[in-house]
Design an enzyme around this catalytic site. Structure first.
Site, PDB file in Angstrom:
ATOM      1  N   THR A  17      -6.664   8.480  -6.665  1.00 31.53           N
ATOM      2  CA  THR A  17      -6.518   8.233  -5.228  1.00 31.53           C
ATOM      3  C   THR A  17      -5.702   9.352  -4.590  1.00 31.53           C
ATOM      4  OG1 THR A  17      -6.526   5.920  -5.802  1.00 31.53           O
ATOM      5  CG2 THR A  17      -5.874   6.436  -3.555  1.00 31.53           C
TER       6      THR A  17
ATOM      7  N   GLU B 252       0.834  -1.211   0.000  1.00 32.27           N
ATOM      8  CA  GLU B 252       0.000   0.000   0.000  1.00 32.27           C
ATOM      9  C   GLU B 252       0.866   1.258   0.000  1.00 32.27           C
ATOM     10  OE1 GLU B 252      -2.641  -1.012  -1.058  1.00 32.27           O
ATOM     11  OE2 GLU B 252      -4.183  -0.654   0.450  1.00 32.27           O
TER      12      GLU B 252
END
Ligand code: HSE
Length: 308
Positions: A182, A129
């Site tokens: 994002t 991530e």
């Protein structure tokens, strides 16, 4: 065993009030990852299918970055070749990078004789991530690895636990074909919250947690509210207010942004109710001429599964 194939589910993170700390896994949508031991002491991305634009450089691909974090902890230089079948679209808000990181570490751990428990793998998948978004959050990787409904009590040190939930709780998820970067969804957030919003938010987090565990649908409904992130991020998603209104008019327990969007999810009691909500949400995007995918799923209690 030298080769393994796993299915790593897509996930809904934040779950309204639980920004960066709550998430649950979905059924039927996720990535399929094949990991094979090699003798060259290297990590290689052999193949990526189902999408374009994902890095094949092992230092940048989330799957190899996550496996490398695990190997570093073990002090191992085992080589692996990784093939990824992307079924969760990147940028969907359904934990696409998390599915790839989660699947990779579960697979590699298995090939190494399971030196780590599933819960311990979350920390390694978080490094994936970090590679994807510079923010090593665990609210997607934890449910994708462990399954069920997960809560991150703290990040320093990482402390993740699962909670119970009603068996007939279903998610209606709608993924509109619009781009929400994002990075933009993260940059737009305020770095500070005021005390009265914080009080509302942590009351809702407590209520949602208790409602899930005690299967109290009314408490879940009262608690599925986000006064901090949704008001800021929802402006990036076209038709958000209309889609949410359609879900609530059709008896959704709550409706909110999935992860950083653009997917929107609603929770419902039973599949029939969730199907009706998903249809009603879809009508709003159709009116606006926006194509979408939709998924209706119970909470996936298994997390990443070995399929071959
Ligand atoms: N908690 C993360 C965020 C999830 O909302 O940015 C990203 O999918």
């Amino acid at each position: 065993m030298n080769k393994i194939k796993v299915f790593a589910p897509a996930t809904v993170a934040n779950v309204a009030c639980g920004f960066d700390i709550m998430g649950f896994a979905l059924e039927g949508v996720g990535d399929v990852i094949v990991v094979e031991k090699t003798t060259d002491n290297k990590l290689t991305i052999a193949e990526i299918t189902g999408t374009t634009g994902i890095p094949t450089d092992p230092e940048k691909n989330v799957s190899s970055v996550a496996i490398q974090a695990m190997l570093d902890k073990l002090g191992s230089d085992q080589g692996f070749s990784i093939s990824i079948e992307k079924k969760v679209k990147p940028g969907s808000g359904l934990g696409s990078s998390a599915s790839s990181s989660a699947g990779a570490v579960v697979a590699a751990n298995h090939l190494l004789g399971n030196p780590f428990k599933k819960e311990e793998l979350v920390e390694f998948a978080m490094e994936g991530e970090r590679a994807a978004s510079e923010k090593p959050h665990a609210d997607n990787v934890a449910p994708s690895i462990i399954g069920g409904f997960t809560v991150v009590r703290g990040y320093e040190p990482l402390d993740v636990f699962t909670i119970g939930y009603p068996e007939d709780l279903y998610a209606a998820v709608i993924f509109p074909e619009v781009e929400v970067k994002t990075a933009d969804a993260k940059k737009i957030l305020k770095s500070q919250v005021n005390l009265s919003d914080a009080i509302t938010q942590w009351g809702n987090v407590a209520g949602l947690t208790a409602g899930m565990i005690t299967k109290d649908y009314d408490l879940i409904k009262r608690s599925m509210k986000d006064v901090i992130v949704e008001p800021v991020r929802s402006i990036l998603i076209p038709c958000y207010d209309q889609v949410k209104a359609a879900a609530l008019e059709n008896d959704a327990l709550g409706c909110n942004i999935s992860g950083s969007g653009p997917s929107i999810f609603a929770l419902a009691r039973g599949r029939e109710a969730a199907d009706k909500i998903a249809d009603a949400m879809g009508v709003e995007f159709t009116k606006a001429d926006i194509a979408f995918d939709k998924y209706v799923s119970p909470i996936n209690g298994k997390g990443t599964e070995i399929i071959d």
